[in-house]
Write a protein that holds these residues in place. Structure first.
Motif, PDB file in Angstrom:
ATOM      1  N   ARG A  65       5.263   0.731 -13.602  1.00  0.00           N
ATOM      2  CA  ARG A  65       4.059  -0.014 -13.219  1.00  0.00           C
ATOM      3  C   ARG A  65       4.295  -0.842 -11.969  1.00  0.00           C
ATOM      4  O   ARG A  65       3.388  -1.068 -11.174  1.00  0.00           O
ATOM      5  N   LYS A  66       5.535  -1.307 -11.786  1.00  0.00           N
ATOM      6  CA  LYS A  66       5.845  -2.125 -10.623  1.00  0.00           C
ATOM      7  C   LYS A  66       5.895  -1.315  -9.337  1.00  0.00           C
ATOM      8  O   LYS A  66       5.994  -1.890  -8.254  1.00  0.00           O
ATOM      9  N   MET A  67       5.839   0.025  -9.448  1.00  0.00           N
ATOM     10  CA  MET A  67       5.775   0.837  -8.234  1.00  0.00           C
ATOM     11  C   MET A  67       4.451   0.608  -7.503  1.00  0.00           C
ATOM     12  O   MET A  67       4.365   0.797  -6.297  1.00  0.00           O
ATOM     13  N   TRP A  68       3.426   0.199  -8.257  1.00  0.00           N
ATOM     14  CA  TRP A  68       2.109  -0.005  -7.663  1.00  0.00           C
ATOM     15  C   TRP A  68       2.053  -1.366  -6.970  1.00  0.00           C
ATOM     16  O   TRP A  68       2.563  -2.359  -7.484  1.00  0.00           O
ATOM     17  N   GLU A  69       1.408  -1.394  -5.840  1.00  0.00           N
ATOM     18  CA  GLU A  69       1.239  -2.640  -5.079  1.00  0.00           C
ATOM     19  C   GLU A  69      -0.173  -3.170  -5.278  1.00  0.00           C
ATOM     20  O   GLU A  69      -1.159  -2.486  -4.973  1.00  0.00           O
ATOM     21  N   GLY A  70      -0.282  -4.371  -5.810  1.00  0.00           N
ATOM     22  CA  GLY A  70      -1.598  -4.978  -5.959  1.00  0.00           C
ATOM     23  C   GLY A  70      -2.168  -5.379  -4.612  1.00  0.00           C
ATOM     24  O   GLY A  70      -1.501  -6.056  -3.830  1.00  0.00           O
ATOM     25  N   MET A  71      -3.385  -4.970  -4.327  1.00  0.00           N
ATOM     26  CA  MET A  71      -3.995  -5.236  -3.028  1.00  0.00           C
ATOM     27  C   MET A  71      -4.775  -6.542  -3.089  1.00  0.00           C
ATOM     28  O   MET A  71      -5.717  -6.680  -3.880  1.00  0.00           O
ATOM     29  N   VAL A  72      -4.396  -7.486  -2.254  1.00  0.00           N
ATOM     30  CA  VAL A  72      -5.073  -8.785  -2.190  1.00  0.00           C
ATOM     31  C   VAL A  72      -5.965  -8.880  -0.962  1.00  0.00           C
ATOM     32  O   VAL A  72      -6.645  -9.884  -0.767  1.00  0.00           O
ATOM     33  N   ASP A  73      -5.972  -7.845  -0.130  1.00  0.00           N
ATOM     34  CA  ASP A  73      -6.823  -7.836   1.057  1.00  0.00           C
ATOM     35  C   ASP A  73      -7.024  -6.390   1.495  1.00  0.00           C
ATOM     36  O   ASP A  73      -6.070  -5.698   1.854  1.00  0.00           O
ATOM     37  N   LEU A  74      -8.276  -5.919   1.456  1.00  0.00           N
ATOM     38  CA  LEU A  74      -8.581  -4.558   1.903  1.00  0.00           C
ATOM     39  C   LEU A  74      -8.773  -4.483   3.410  1.00  0.00           C
ATOM     40  O   LEU A  74      -8.936  -3.390   3.957  1.00  0.00           O
ATOM     41  N   LYS A  75      -8.828  -5.642   4.072  1.00  0.00           N
ATOM     42  CA  LYS A  75      -9.068  -5.719   5.512  1.00  0.00           C
ATOM     43  C   LYS A  75     -10.397  -5.028   5.841  1.00  0.00           C
ATOM     44  O   LYS A  75     -11.430  -5.417   5.318  1.00  0.00           O
ATOM     45  N   ASP A  76     -10.386  -3.986   6.688  1.00  0.00           N
ATOM     46  CA  ASP A  76     -11.646  -3.341   7.077  1.00  0.00           C
ATOM     47  C   ASP A  76     -11.918  -2.074   6.274  1.00  0.00           C
ATOM     48  O   ASP A  76     -12.763  -1.261   6.645  1.00  0.00           O
ATOM     49  N   ALA A  77     -11.219  -1.900   5.158  1.00  0.00           N
ATOM     50  CA  ALA A  77     -11.455  -0.735   4.305  1.00  0.00           C
ATOM     51  C   ALA A  77     -12.494  -1.073   3.239  1.00  0.00           C
ATOM     52  O   ALA A  77     -12.813  -2.240   2.996  1.00  0.00           O
ATOM     53  N   MET A  78     -13.034  -0.045   2.583  1.00  0.00           N
ATOM     54  CA  MET A  78     -14.006  -0.245   1.512  1.00  0.00           C
ATOM     55  C   MET A  78     -13.903   0.877   0.497  1.00  0.00           C
ATOM     56  O   MET A  78     -13.481   1.996   0.805  1.00  0.00           O
ATOM     57  N   PHE A  79     -14.272   0.562  -0.746  1.00  0.00           N
ATOM     58  CA  PHE A  79     -14.435   1.546  -1.807  1.00  0.00           C
ATOM     59  C   PHE A  79     -15.873   1.461  -2.303  1.00  0.00           C
ATOM     60  O   PHE A  79     -16.503   0.402  -2.259  1.00  0.00           O
ATOM     61  N   PHE A  80     -16.377   2.586  -2.793  1.00  0.00           N
ATOM     62  CA  PHE A  80     -17.701   2.588  -3.418  1.00  0.00           C
ATOM     63  C   PHE A  80     -17.664   3.496  -4.632  1.00  0.00           C
ATOM     64  O   PHE A  80     -17.108   4.596  -4.592  1.00  0.00           O
TER      65      PHE A  80
ATOM     66  N   HIS B 118     -12.032   3.260 -14.953  1.00  0.00           N
ATOM     67  CA  HIS B 118     -10.864   3.482 -14.117  1.00  0.00           C
ATOM     68  C   HIS B 118     -11.138   4.578 -13.092  1.00  0.00           C
ATOM     69  O   HIS B 118     -11.840   5.558 -13.376  1.00  0.00           O
ATOM     70  N   PHE B 119     -10.547   4.430 -11.915  1.00  0.00           N
ATOM     71  CA  PHE B 119     -10.744   5.389 -10.840  1.00  0.00           C
ATOM     72  C   PHE B 119      -9.418   5.659 -10.126  1.00  0.00           C
ATOM     73  O   PHE B 119      -8.601   4.754  -9.960  1.00  0.00           O
ATOM     74  N   LEU B 120      -9.231   6.903  -9.715  1.00  0.00           N
ATOM     75  CA  LEU B 120      -8.168   7.276  -8.798  1.00  0.00           C
ATOM     76  C   LEU B 120      -8.804   7.764  -7.510  1.00  0.00           C
ATOM     77  O   LEU B 120      -9.844   8.430  -7.535  1.00  0.00           O
ATOM     78  N   LYS B 121      -8.176   7.463  -6.379  1.00  0.00           N
ATOM     79  CA  LYS B 121      -8.647   7.958  -5.089  1.00  0.00           C
ATOM     80  C   LYS B 121      -7.456   8.125  -4.167  1.00  0.00           C
ATOM     81  O   LYS B 121      -6.607   7.229  -4.075  1.00  0.00           O
ATOM     82  N   GLY B 122      -7.393   9.275  -3.496  1.00  0.00           N
ATOM     83  CA  GLY B 122      -6.314   9.537  -2.577  1.00  0.00           C
ATOM     84  C   GLY B 122      -6.789   9.532  -1.142  1.00  0.00           C
ATOM     85  O   GLY B 122      -7.922   9.900  -0.841  1.00  0.00           O
ATOM     86  N   SER B 123      -5.913   9.089  -0.250  1.00  0.00           N
ATOM     87  CA  SER B 123      -6.197   9.109   1.183  1.00  0.00           C
ATOM     88  C   SER B 123      -4.877   9.293   1.912  1.00  0.00           C
ATOM     89  O   SER B 123      -4.015   8.400   1.868  1.00  0.00           O
ATOM     90  N   CYS B 124      -4.712  10.460   2.565  1.00  0.00           N
ATOM     91  CA  CYS B 124      -3.455  10.780   3.260  1.00  0.00           C
ATOM     92  C   CYS B 124      -2.292  10.684   2.279  1.00  0.00           C
ATOM     93  O   CYS B 124      -2.249  11.422   1.309  1.00  0.00           O
ATOM     94  N   THR B 125      -1.373   9.771   2.491  1.00  0.00           N
ATOM     95  CA  THR B 125      -0.207   9.658   1.606  1.00  0.00           C
ATOM     96  C   THR B 125      -0.330   8.511   0.616  1.00  0.00           C
ATOM     97  O   THR B 125       0.644   8.192  -0.074  1.00  0.00           O
TER      98      THR B 125
ATOM     99  N   LEU C 182      -0.329   3.025  -4.193  1.00  0.00           N
ATOM    100  CA  LEU C 182       0.984   3.634  -4.339  1.00  0.00           C
ATOM    101  C   LEU C 182       1.219   4.540  -3.142  1.00  0.00           C
ATOM    102  O   LEU C 182       0.505   5.532  -2.951  1.00  0.00           O
ATOM    103  N   ASP C 183       2.193   4.184  -2.315  1.00  0.00           N
ATOM    104  CA  ASP C 183       2.535   4.979  -1.140  1.00  0.00           C
ATOM    105  C   ASP C 183       3.520   6.066  -1.569  1.00  0.00           C
ATOM    106  O   ASP C 183       4.674   5.773  -1.918  1.00  0.00           O
ATOM    107  N   MET C 184       3.054   7.317  -1.530  1.00  0.00           N
ATOM    108  CA  MET C 184       3.880   8.413  -2.024  1.00  0.00           C
ATOM    109  C   MET C 184       5.141   8.616  -1.186  1.00  0.00           C
ATOM    110  O   MET C 184       6.151   9.099  -1.686  1.00  0.00           O
ATOM    111  N   THR C 185       5.091   8.249   0.070  1.00  0.00           N
ATOM    112  CA  THR C 185       6.266   8.436   0.930  1.00  0.00           C
ATOM    113  C   THR C 185       7.361   7.416   0.647  1.00  0.00           C
ATOM    114  O   THR C 185       8.503   7.606   1.066  1.00  0.00           O
TER     115      THR C 185
END
Length: 761
Positions: free
Chosen positions: A291-306, A226-233, A255-258
């Motif tokens: 748990r439903k607060m989280w949005e499942g991502m079905v497309d990262l578009k031009d983003a990436m994780f490593f 499992h991994f957590l990663k933050g970026s802006c909000t 999860l969008d904190m705003t």
């Protein structure tokens, strides 16, 4: 900085471009100093064979631990005693005092996080430990006369809000706050907010429960990281799942904190598990709502994780890169030699190898800063004057079409229509999209009509098809392994419900659907659906002996209960299931295969177990067993069982396809005998379906087809028993050769199988 350029022949004398669109990875071969190799290796994912070696003095003997606010966190390797911060733009270096822990175990220091730039009065470098529930931190305020390390325990707070002991890991900064994961919890992973309060003389750390992480149920029972990663909000949660050493895939949630509502936060603000029976007194509805607060991502578009599973399991994120490498979760495997690329939108995994100089023990991270003499983006110019031997392509309008000679498009529309009556599937669609002339000759047709089905019937006789049911996109894809053409079906109501495919034979699928609450047969080409009687147990490893339209169709499944039972149902003869107690085992078995009325299956270790005359009256069956053959595979092997005419075949494949062997069962001795070819037969294997059929085309003889595509030409990969190599083809034209599965792509969907098209109901 000393620089040395190393590249493959095709890219010689070209510097590897340092570009935000093509992020660089840096491999640190720490511990290789005794071999005289102290270089850092930079490479990109779109061209890993072209690499750039250099020595960066500031990094020699140090390990990159993370990037925050433009600063690189470094520690000495492997002691983790000397820590420092380096700004590669200004060349500033901040040396911290030696990290001397009370127990002397600085090697147990895990992950790190820099909460603010060093010139910020609130800046703190925070470290976790892997064997103790404590934080280690250093306040970096420049006004302090002396920098010191402090260790503080959080065990009591964590036990109070979760009800269990455990550790915090995977630190992530998001929206100016710090978060961590608690994975050792009865309810799954919990996301903890870490509040750090600077009181001047002391620092207080208070833990708050943000809520549970999303829980991907399809990965239950797997080895998950499992991994957590933050970026802006935005806070991201990534789960990487393995089963028996094989990567099953990766889930990503956001999860969008705003966007969090006050009631969502208040739900867990005063959550206290102290003294409670977690199984009886917890409000499970609150857990599910969170748990439903989280949005499942079905497309990262031009983003990436490593993430580097061979290192400290750090995670890196880039929100925007080149489209050809974006949209992926990149994972370096635990052995440090393979890079997985998980495409979230297409639900596929591609395998690639790392540059030869990158050792399995190397630490690999995403390079998030510039080299000292940073090169700009590589620019490519094209000479507008074509060479004499170049072909010039120009666009033409449909109103003014010039021909140098006779052309297919000179034919009258009625003749083209006659030709198109003999085309089907991809050929029809490609022809129709050529121009307006062809568009008129090939009108839009519905492929469910009797005429079109008759065409597909004839076309599908050559080979089984590779079928992928993609629930996210709502389509079923059928791919022809010989030509590589694909056909799509978007109208299936089946894709709107949750289901499991247990088996595929004779063009029919044996499924278990939650909406239908039971087992049923389904023909995906005719949409024929036939329900089976309810069974009083949970069954696994199911198979059937004949099409459900046949009077001889027998369905068999094994129970998951402690008592090892087999359930049998004769579709045309009996209204319910028979239950037989096998009296041996229980065994965890897979690959059930019928040979006449006899049923065979494999244990996890590859041993064969068989039941002769299983369907006879009076329960008079005979148990047959045979040990797994001795294989030459050096890596963990996978076993695939199938029937071939009147024989049993076993295919053994190495973890990454580096070895493929075929064995035939000697029934008289109950022993496996290795064979080097299967004659005019073709083998098709995957996790759900294993087939061996007589080849209808000479080009397909003596080959083993896998549910994998070549990453470059997108053709289905097969293994030739004649050449002992992996290849792809377009008809009789052999196009590519591979040594193993490196350079191939496969679907993550659990609904992936080979199917023998059947058009009869």
């Amino acid at each position: 900085m000393e620089q040395k350029h190393v590249s493959n022949d095709s890219a010689r004398d070209q510097l590897l471009p340092l570009s935000a669109k093509y992020p660089l990875f840096v491999a640190e071969n720490l511990g290789a100093e005794e071999d005289g190799f102290t270089d850092h290796i930079f490479f990109t994912l779109h061209d890993p064979l072209s690499k750039y070696q250099c020595q960066i003095p500031e990094l020699l003997g140090r390990r990159i631990r993370g990037y925050y606010h433009g600063w690189v966190i470094l520690s000495d390797h492997p002691q983790n005693v000397m820590w420092s911060l380096w700004n590669p733009v200004t060349s500033n270096m901040i040396h911290l005092p030696p990290l001397i822990l009370k127990d002397g175990d600085s090697i147990s220091v895990g992950q790190c996080c820099l909460l603010a730039p060093p010139d910020d009065p609130t800046s703190i470098l925070l470290l976790t430990r892997t064997n103790k529930p404590t934080f280690v931190f250093c306040r970096l305020d420049s006004r302090r006369k002396k920098l010191i390390w402090t260790e503080i325990a959080y065990a009591e707070q964590l036990q109070k809000i979760t009800g269990e002991d455990g550790f915090l890991s995977s630190l992530a900064c998001c929206n100016k706050k710090l978060y961590a994961l608690n994975v050792d919890n009865y309810f799954g992973e919990m996301v903890i907010q870490v509040n750090i309060v600077d009181k001047g003389e002391e620092v207080l750390i208070k833990l708050l429960l943000l809520g549970p992480s999303p829980f991907p149920s399809s990965y239950i029972g797997c080895d998950r990281t499992h991994f957590l990663k933050g970026s802006c909000t935005e806070l991201f949660y990534i789960t990487v799942a393995f089963l028996e050493g094989s990567l099953l895939g990766a889930y990503c949630f956001k999860l969008d904190m705003t966007s969090l509502r006050s009631e969502d936060i208040e739900r867990f603000k005063d959550f206290d598990m102290t003294g409670k029976d977690v199984k009886e007194e917890v409000d499970y509805s609150d857990l599910e709502m969170s748990r439903k607060m989280w949005e499942g991502m079905v497309d990262l578009k031009d983003a990436m994780f490593f993430m580097d599973l061979a290192g400290d399991r750090s995670v890196y994120y880039r929100p925007a890169i080149a489209s050809e490498v974006g949209g992926n979760i990149y994972i370096r495997d635990k052995m440090g030699q393979i890079m997985y690329s998980c495409n979230v939108k297409n639900n596929t995994i591609s395998l690639s190898s790392l540059p030869s100089r990158v050792l399995p023990t190397s630490h690999v991270s995403l390079w998030e800063c510039r080299l000292e003499d940073g090169h700009g983006e590589a620019k490519c110019t094209i000479d507008p004057k074509p060479e004499e031997d170049q072909r010039v392509v120009r666009s033409v309008t449909h109103n003014e079409v010039e021909f140098d000679g006779w052309n297919l498009l000179n034919l009258p529309v009625d003749i083209l229509e006659t030709i198109m009556e003999h085309c089907v599937g991809v050929e029809y669609m490609n022809f129709r999209a050529t121009c307006k002339h062809c568009h008129l000759a090939a009108p839009l047709i519905k492929w469910s009509t009797k005429t079109s089905i008759r065409k597909l019937q004839d076309y599908s006789l050559v080979s089984p098809w590779l079928m992928v049911a993609d629930k996210n996109q709502g389509i079923m894809t059928f791919t022809d392994p010989l030509l590589g053409n694909s056909y799509f079906n978007k109208t299936l109501e089946l894709l709107k419900v949750d289901f499991i495919i247990h088996c595929s034979r004779f063009g029919w699928l044996l499924l278990e659907g939650y909406s239908f609450e039971g087992l049923y047969f389904f023909n995906p080409l005719t949409s024929d659906l036939r329900m089976l009687p309810e069974v009083d147990d949970v069954l696994k490893s199911l198979s059937f002996s004949a099409p459900p339209t046949s009077p001889d169709c027998m369905v068999v499944g094994f129970s998951e209960s402690d008592d090892w039972n087999v359930f049998i149902h004769f579709v045309a003869r009996e209204p319910s299931w028979r239950q037989l107690s096998l009296g041996v085992g229980p065994y965890s078995i897979h690959s059930p295969t019928f040979l006449g009325r006899d049923l065979y299956a494999l244990r996890n270790e590859g041993d064969l177990i068989g039941f002769k005359d299983l369907g006879k009256e009076h329960n008079s069956w005979t148990l047959v067993e045979a040990k797994a053959p001795v294989s030459c595979c050096k890596s963990p092997a996978k076993y695939f069982l199938m029937n071939c005419d009147q024989d049993l075949l076993l295919v053994v494949v190495g973890e990454f396809g580096e070895r493929v062997e075929v064995f035939k069962l000697d029934d008289s001795k109950q022993e496996w005998v290795k064979v080097n070819d299967v004659g005019k037969h073709t083998i098709y294997i995957c996790g759900i379906t294993c087939l061996c059929v007589e080849a209808k085309s000479m080009e397909m003889e003596n080959k083993i087809y896998f549910p994998r595509l070549h990453s470059k030409n997108n053709k289905i990969v097969f293994y030739s028993l004649e050449t002992c190599s992996y290849q792809t083809s377009h008809g009789d034209n052999i196009q590519e050769r591979l040594r193993d599965f490196i350079g191939t792509t496969y679907h993550l969907s659990p609904h992936l199988l080979w199917i023998e098209p059947s058009w009869s109901s």
